[in-house]
Design a protein around this motif. Structure first.
Motif, PDB file in Angstrom:
ATOM      1  N   ARG A  17       0.802  -1.224   0.000  1.00 64.44           N
ATOM      2  CA  ARG A  17       0.000   0.000   0.000  1.00 64.44           C
ATOM      3  C   ARG A  17       0.840   1.282   0.000  1.00 64.44           C
ATOM      4  O   ARG A  17       0.317   2.356   0.228  1.00 64.44           O
ATOM      5  CB  ARG A  17      -0.971   0.013   1.188  1.00 64.44           C
ATOM      6  CG  ARG A  17      -1.932  -1.172   1.192  1.00 64.44           C
ATOM      7  CD  ARG A  17      -2.851  -1.134   2.380  1.00 64.44           C
ATOM      8  NE  ARG A  17      -3.738   0.017   2.337  1.00 64.44           N
ATOM      9  CZ  ARG A  17      -4.601   0.345   3.303  1.00 64.44           C
ATOM     10  NH1 ARG A  17      -4.659  -0.403   4.398  1.00 64.44           N
ATOM     11  NH2 ARG A  17      -5.389   1.395   3.195  1.00 64.44           N
ATOM     12  N   LEU A  18       2.149   1.164  -0.270  1.00 67.49           N
ATOM     13  CA  LEU A  18       2.995   2.354  -0.348  1.00 67.49           C
ATOM     14  C   LEU A  18       3.275   2.633  -1.821  1.00 67.49           C
ATOM     15  O   LEU A  18       4.118   1.977  -2.440  1.00 67.49           O
ATOM     16  CB  LEU A  18       4.295   2.149   0.435  1.00 67.49           C
ATOM     17  CG  LEU A  18       5.084   3.416   0.811  1.00 67.49           C
ATOM     18  CD1 LEU A  18       5.976   3.177   2.028  1.00 67.49           C
ATOM     19  CD2 LEU A  18       5.903   3.954  -0.342  1.00 67.49           C
ATOM     20  N   GLY A  19       2.546   3.592  -2.377  1.00 65.09           N
ATOM     21  CA  GLY A  19       2.644   3.879  -3.799  1.00 65.09           C
ATOM     22  C   GLY A  19       3.593   5.019  -4.112  1.00 65.09           C
ATOM     23  O   GLY A  19       4.216   5.608  -3.216  1.00 65.09           O
ATOM     24  N   PRO A  20       3.692   5.389  -5.404  1.00 65.38           N
ATOM     25  CA  PRO A  20       4.622   6.431  -5.843  1.00 65.38           C
ATOM     26  C   PRO A  20       4.400   7.783  -5.157  1.00 65.38           C
ATOM     27  O   PRO A  20       5.362   8.479  -4.836  1.00 65.38           O
ATOM     28  CB  PRO A  20       4.355   6.526  -7.348  1.00 65.38           C
ATOM     29  CG  PRO A  20       3.809   5.183  -7.715  1.00 65.38           C
ATOM     30  CD  PRO A  20       3.014   4.744  -6.538  1.00 65.38           C
ATOM     31  N   LYS A  21       3.130   8.177  -4.939  1.00 62.29           N
ATOM     32  CA  LYS A  21       2.855   9.463  -4.316  1.00 62.29           C
ATOM     33  C   LYS A  21       3.360   9.480  -2.878  1.00 62.29           C
ATOM     34  O   LYS A  21       3.996  10.457  -2.437  1.00 62.29           O
ATOM     35  CB  LYS A  21       1.352   9.754  -4.350  1.00 62.29           C
ATOM     36  CG  LYS A  21       0.974  11.122  -3.787  1.00 62.29           C
ATOM     37  CD  LYS A  21       1.534  12.248  -4.639  1.00 62.29           C
ATOM     38  CE  LYS A  21       1.121  13.610  -4.118  1.00 62.29           C
ATOM     39  NZ  LYS A  21       1.684  14.713  -4.918  1.00 62.29           N
ATOM     40  N   THR A  22       3.098   8.424  -2.138  1.00 64.96           N
ATOM     41  CA  THR A  22       3.586   8.337  -0.761  1.00 64.96           C
ATOM     42  C   THR A  22       5.106   8.286  -0.747  1.00 64.96           C
ATOM     43  O   THR A  22       5.758   8.916   0.098  1.00 64.96           O
ATOM     44  CB  THR A  22       3.007   7.088  -0.070  1.00 64.96           C
ATOM     45  OG1 THR A  22       1.578   7.169  -0.068  1.00 64.96           O
ATOM     46  CG2 THR A  22       3.507   6.983   1.359  1.00 64.96           C
ATOM     47  N   PHE A  23       5.695   7.530  -1.679  1.00 67.60           N
ATOM     48  CA  PHE A  23       7.156   7.452  -1.768  1.00 67.60           C
ATOM     49  C   PHE A  23       7.750   8.833  -1.985  1.00 67.60           C
ATOM     50  O   PHE A  23       8.757   9.193  -1.361  1.00 67.60           O
ATOM     51  CB  PHE A  23       7.550   6.520  -2.922  1.00 67.60           C
ATOM     52  CG  PHE A  23       9.035   6.421  -3.127  1.00 67.60           C
ATOM     53  CD1 PHE A  23       9.805   5.586  -2.346  1.00 67.60           C
ATOM     54  CD2 PHE A  23       9.664   7.187  -4.101  1.00 67.60           C
ATOM     55  CE1 PHE A  23      11.186   5.503  -2.532  1.00 67.60           C
ATOM     56  CE2 PHE A  23      11.029   7.119  -4.294  1.00 67.60           C
ATOM     57  CZ  PHE A  23      11.795   6.275  -3.509  1.00 67.60           C
ATOM     58  N   GLU A  24       7.134   9.625  -2.843  1.00 64.80           N
ATOM     59  CA  GLU A  24       7.622  10.974  -3.098  1.00 64.80           C
ATOM     60  C   GLU A  24       7.658  11.788  -1.811  1.00 64.80           C
ATOM     61  O   GLU A  24       8.607  12.530  -1.544  1.00 64.80           O
ATOM     62  CB  GLU A  24       6.727  11.668  -4.123  1.00 64.80           C
ATOM     63  CG  GLU A  24       7.127  13.116  -4.397  1.00 64.80           C
ATOM     64  CD  GLU A  24       6.093  13.860  -5.220  1.00 64.80           C
ATOM     65  OE1 GLU A  24       6.448  14.351  -6.302  1.00 64.80           O
ATOM     66  OE2 GLU A  24       4.925  13.950  -4.763  1.00 64.80           O
ATOM     67  N   GLN A  25       6.601  11.673  -1.000  1.00 65.88           N
ATOM     68  CA  GLN A  25       6.505  12.468   0.219  1.00 65.88           C
ATOM     69  C   GLN A  25       7.485  12.023   1.297  1.00 65.88           C
ATOM     70  O   GLN A  25       8.055  12.842   2.010  1.00 65.88           O
ATOM     71  CB  GLN A  25       5.075  12.399   0.779  1.00 65.88           C
ATOM     72  CG  GLN A  25       4.021  13.000  -0.116  1.00 65.88           C
ATOM     73  CD  GLN A  25       4.214  14.485  -0.310  1.00 65.88           C
ATOM     74  OE1 GLN A  25       4.312  15.241   0.645  1.00 65.88           O
ATOM     75  NE2 GLN A  25       4.268  14.916  -1.561  1.00 65.88           N
ATOM     76  N   CYS A  26       7.713  10.718   1.453  1.00 67.74           N
ATOM     77  CA  CYS A  26       8.461  10.212   2.611  1.00 67.74           C
ATOM     78  C   CYS A  26       9.931   9.920   2.349  1.00 67.74           C
ATOM     79  O   CYS A  26      10.748   9.964   3.274  1.00 67.74           O
ATOM     80  CB  CYS A  26       7.781   8.962   3.164  1.00 67.74           C
ATOM     81  SG  CYS A  26       7.957   7.477   2.130  1.00 67.74           S
ATOM     82  N   ALA A  27      10.281   9.607   1.105  1.00 64.81           N
ATOM     83  CA  ALA A  27      11.612   9.044   0.835  1.00 64.81           C
ATOM     84  C   ALA A  27      12.750   9.925   1.317  1.00 64.81           C
ATOM     85  O   ALA A  27      13.744   9.438   1.879  1.00 64.81           O
ATOM     86  CB  ALA A  27      11.753   8.765  -0.657  1.00 64.81           C
ATOM     87  N   GLY A  28      12.650  11.234   1.130  1.00 68.15           N
ATOM     88  CA  GLY A  28      13.749  12.120   1.498  1.00 68.15           C
ATOM     89  C   GLY A  28      14.014  12.196   2.983  1.00 68.15           C
ATOM     90  O   GLY A  28      15.112  12.592   3.410  1.00 68.15           O
ATOM     91  N   PHE A  29      13.042  11.811   3.794  1.00 68.09           N
ATOM     92  CA  PHE A  29      13.188  11.915   5.248  1.00 68.09           C
ATOM     93  C   PHE A  29      13.616  10.597   5.889  1.00 68.09           C
ATOM     94  O   PHE A  29      13.820  10.541   7.097  1.00 68.09           O
ATOM     95  CB  PHE A  29      11.871  12.385   5.860  1.00 68.09           C
ATOM     96  CG  PHE A  29      11.385  13.687   5.284  1.00 68.09           C
ATOM     97  CD1 PHE A  29      12.032  14.877   5.579  1.00 68.09           C
ATOM     98  CD2 PHE A  29      10.303  13.729   4.419  1.00 68.09           C
ATOM     99  CE1 PHE A  29      11.611  16.080   5.042  1.00 68.09           C
ATOM    100  CE2 PHE A  29       9.859  14.928   3.875  1.00 68.09           C
ATOM    101  CZ  PHE A  29      10.517  16.108   4.178  1.00 68.09           C
TER     102      PHE A  29
END
Length: 789
Positions: A551-563
């Motif tokens: 349930r972790l898609g591209p939009k969520t990845f964009e938001q969280c990955a940098g942190f």
């Protein structure tokens, strides 16, 4: 200009930024982007708005959208009644606040059948209009023309008195619903009015803690948050009676508000007319409009405004203290032994390794009644040697100073043999965590009391990682947190936690699900899924592997990955704050600089020689490139300060041990608008009043200290009866005969302090009403009506 453009324009004006910045930010927020992500990785889009500006924009955006929705609903409701004129529509569209909008709507709002409505149905409105327009009419004679028999639901108008009562109800309602009058009175009361607090007879002893407010008057608009909330609490507990007064209203011939009502409707204009027949009746209308219709309504409304403002200020203080506590320096990844002090039930001991994993626990009884000091010391020494312990954390609860001595003896035992340090740690909220569902899942095999000791150990290692597991209201850095809007408080504190977690960054392979859930874009369910994937398949080796999480898609990845950080992963950039979307840019920088990626990271000389503008393009502007170069210089750097702890004085363990003039070291636990509270190791925090924080005048204590700071203070006063300690950070100050002034909640009326911080009655202002001799016949009638109250 449509509603959306109006909102954008107003936000730009309020925030003093350009409309395109606001428009772009709103589009990002509406698209699901989080504030931390926008602040960190979309600087070009927003024009460099920081997280504080973004939070303010987000909050105001919600308010203004609600305002526009309500505006359209009001316009439609009035139009449906066929009463929407061009002038009214223009006023409604010009309304800048919900309050102004509701004032304009009030006369048209559907309401239960009122006395004024019944009077209108009885045909008495022409009588009201006539008497209002012409004071020379004789009310009784004029009223005789409107007598009528009952008809259906409409009662009879049997005599002149009934007719005049009906006309009075019509004018009272009309006066009380006039938006301009109501607005003027509201702002005058807010600007000039005083909050009057008095003790309720017979409650003096029961409500002694509110004694500062037994006889207290203060300008409403100037009441500080802490005093307002204290008085509201006193009222809620049945100790205090609060009222709103205008200065001099008791001494003035007429209440200023009644004069304002009369003037607004040209009933009284100071012309000196004498003997007009309708004056007394109109005076009654004005008096009853104020007493029955307006005073209670406006008092309730303005008390609500004061409470709302006080709550917002209290929440801001709470949020600021929480931020300082969350960003407190971590002691680091060292094996830690924690002691949760206790007397009869013993001291609970827990040992955790460098990563916070539980290793062993014990229960010791060094204090009365068992007094097993030597046995306890031997067991602690065994645990230190077995697990290579470097830190000893002592909870600051009951028996903490006695237990701190035990820890001191432990450190002395290993002097010259190993580096061992002891630190006093706040255990606020530890019991809440230990009894929580999360703790039972995290440490299912341990007793609740041992879980608390584990939490204390981990809190020393990394305050942020541990405190996110506790409901923020239980951490103990706010005042009156139970008296404020719980929804607003929770929303504000959640935002603080989110900003702090993302500012520091999170190790993807060691973080708890509680910590992961605070990362931008993630929630509790996704955090649990990440931990489940980690437990099932081992440590993540790249950020891209996050996309394999359920349930972790591209939009969520964009938001969280940098942190999220991955240490020793496949790509060294995964351990930094550089966002994966910028990896191609970093590779281009490395290639142009003639260095490999691994060699470029940490090469300060090369990185500082590069010009950000040379690498900027349509997607990544100079601000982002500058951030990337700074991150490559010191990848994954922790913004928190270096760790240090307060050293409490030996032999000073209770209030009775304190003496005026003592200079002690302590830790700031809480900062308010009126000063800072400092833990000096006596189980009761002392207060450094704002006037004693610095030799210079200051308006905000946070410019001098913040929660977690280690400070040196001098004891100025000790009030054993009320458990209050007065402290100063101006170490040249000398204790005098001020008693408990410094230790008290902020100064009472007229007391103030030497630096102008008092809240007395200076500047009350307010223009006295004119003497009755200058008011004409209506003034005399109003005065007579007042005497007949």
């Amino acid at each position: 200009m449509d509603a959306h453009d109006k909102i954008i324009s107003r936000l730009a004006e309020e925030l003093a930024v350009r409309p395109p910045q606001v428009k772009a930010t709103v589009e990002l927020l509406d698209g699901g982007a989080t504030v931390p992500f926008i602040a960190r990785y979309r600087k070009e889009v927003t024009g460099g708005l920081d997280d504080i500006q973004l939070r303010a924009l987000h909050e105001r955006l919600a308010y203004l959208r609600e305002l526009e929705e309500r505006r359209e609903a009001v316009l439609a409701a009035i139009d449906e009644q066929g009463k929407l004129t061009d002038a009214l529509a223009a006023s409604l569209r010009a309304a800048q606040t919900k309050q102004r909008l509701e004032d304009l709507y009030l006369p048209y709002k559907k309401k239960r059948r009122t006395k004024a409505q019944i009077a209108r149905e009885a045909g008495l409105e022409p009588l009201a209009d006539a008497l209002l327009a012409d004071s020379t009419l004789i009310p009784e004679a004029e009223a005789d023309r409107y007598l009528r028999a009952a008809e259906g639901d409409i009662p009879a108008v049997e005599d002149a008195k009934a007719a005049l009562d009906g006309a009075k109800q019509i004018l009272m309602e009309r006066f009380a619903e006039d938006p301009e009058l109501v607005g003027q009175l509201r702002e005058r009361l807010w600007r000039e009015g005083e909050l009057s607090s008095r003790v309720i007879a017979g409650k003096e002893q029961e409500g002694a803690k509110f004694s500062d407010y037994f006889e207290h008057d203060e300008r409403l608009a100037k009441v500080p948050s802490h005093r307002a909330l204290a008085m509201f609490r006193g009222r809620n507990e049945g100790v205090l009676a609060l009222a709103l007064r205008l200065p001099g209203e008791e001494e003035a011939p007429l209440h200023p508000a009644q004069v304002a009502i009369a003037r607004h409707f040209d009933i009284f204009n100071g012309s000196g007319d004498q003997g007009r027949p309708a004056d007394r009746w109109l005076a009654e209308v004005v008096r009853w409009t104020w007493r029955v219709k307006l005073y209670t309504h406006l008092e309730t409304e303005l008390m609500g405004r004061l409470r709302e403002r006080a709550e917002l200020e209290a929440i801001e203080v709470f949020a600021a203290n929480l931020k300082d506590l969350l960003l407190a320096a971590p002691a680091g990844q060292k094996a830690t032994l924690a002691i949760d002090p206790g007397l009869r039930t013993g001291c609970k001991v827990a040992v955790v390794d460098a990563t916070g994993q539980f290793l062993e626990h014990a229960t010791l009884y060094p204090h009365a009644p068992r007094n097993a000091w030597d046995a306890s010391l031997s067991e602690l020494a065994r645990l230190v040697e077995t697990h290579d312990v470097a830190l000893v954390a002592v909870g600051n609860g009951t028996a903490s100073r006695e237990t701190d001595r035990l820890a001191g003896d432990l450190v002395k035992r290993f002097a010259g043999k190993r580096v061992l340090s002891k630190v006093m740690v706040s255990e606020a909220g530890a019991s809440v965590y230990s009894a929580s569902e999360y703790a039972s899942r995290e440490l299912p095999e341990l007793d609740v009391t041992i879980r608390g000791a584990v939490s204390i150990a981990r809190r020393l290692q990394d305050p942020l990682a541990e405190l996110v597991k506790i409901e923020p209201k239980s951490i103990g850095v706010g005042q009156y947190q139970h008296d404020v809007s719980q929804l607003q408080l929770s929303r504000s504190l959640e935002a603080v936690i989110e900003d702090c977690v993302n500012a520091v960054g999170v190790d993807l392979n060691t973080a708890s699900s509680a910590l992961l859930s605070r990362v931008a874009g993630l929630n509790a369910a996704l955090a649990d899924n990440i931990v489940a994937r980690r437990n099932a398949e081992g440590a993540f080796t790249s950020r891209r592997a996050l996309l394999e999480v359920s349930r972790l898609g591209p939009k969520t990845f964009e938001q969280c990955a940098g942190f999220l950080r991955i240490m020793n992963g496949d790509n060294p950039l995964d351990a930094s704050a550089v966002h994966p979307e910028a990896y191609p840019l970093v590779e281009r920088i490395a290639q142009r600089s003639g260095r490999g990626l691994a060699g470029l990271i940490g090469d300060s000389a090369t990185l500082r020689s590069l010009k950000p503008a040379e690498f900027a393009d349509e997607r990544f502007g100079v601000p982002t490139v500058s951030d990337i170069l700074a991150e490559l210089d010191k990848p994954g750097r922790d913004p928190r300060p270096e760790f240090k702890a307060a050293e409490f004085r030996e032999g000073v363990e209770t209030l009775k041990d304190l003496e005026p003039g003592m200079i002690l070291e302590g830790s700031v636990t809480n900062v308010t608008h009126f000063g800072a509270f400092v833990d000096i190791g006596v189980h009761q925090d002392g207060l450094v009043h704002i006037s004693a924080l610095s030799d210079k005048f200051i308006e905000d204590p946070r410019t001098v200290v913040k929660a977690g700071d280690i400070v040196r203070v001098k004891v100025m006063s000790v009030d054993l009866a009320r458990s209050r300690i007065g402290l100063t950070m101006r170490l040249d100050d000398q204790p005098d005969d001020r008693g408990d002034d410094q230790a008290s909640d902020p100064p009472r009326r007229g007391r103030g302090n030497a630096r102008g911080q008092g809240a007395g009655k200076a500047g009350r202002g307010g223009k006295a009403a004119e003497p009755a001799s200058q008011m004409g016949a209506l003034g005399a009638a109003l005065l007579q009506a007042k005497k007949g109250r």
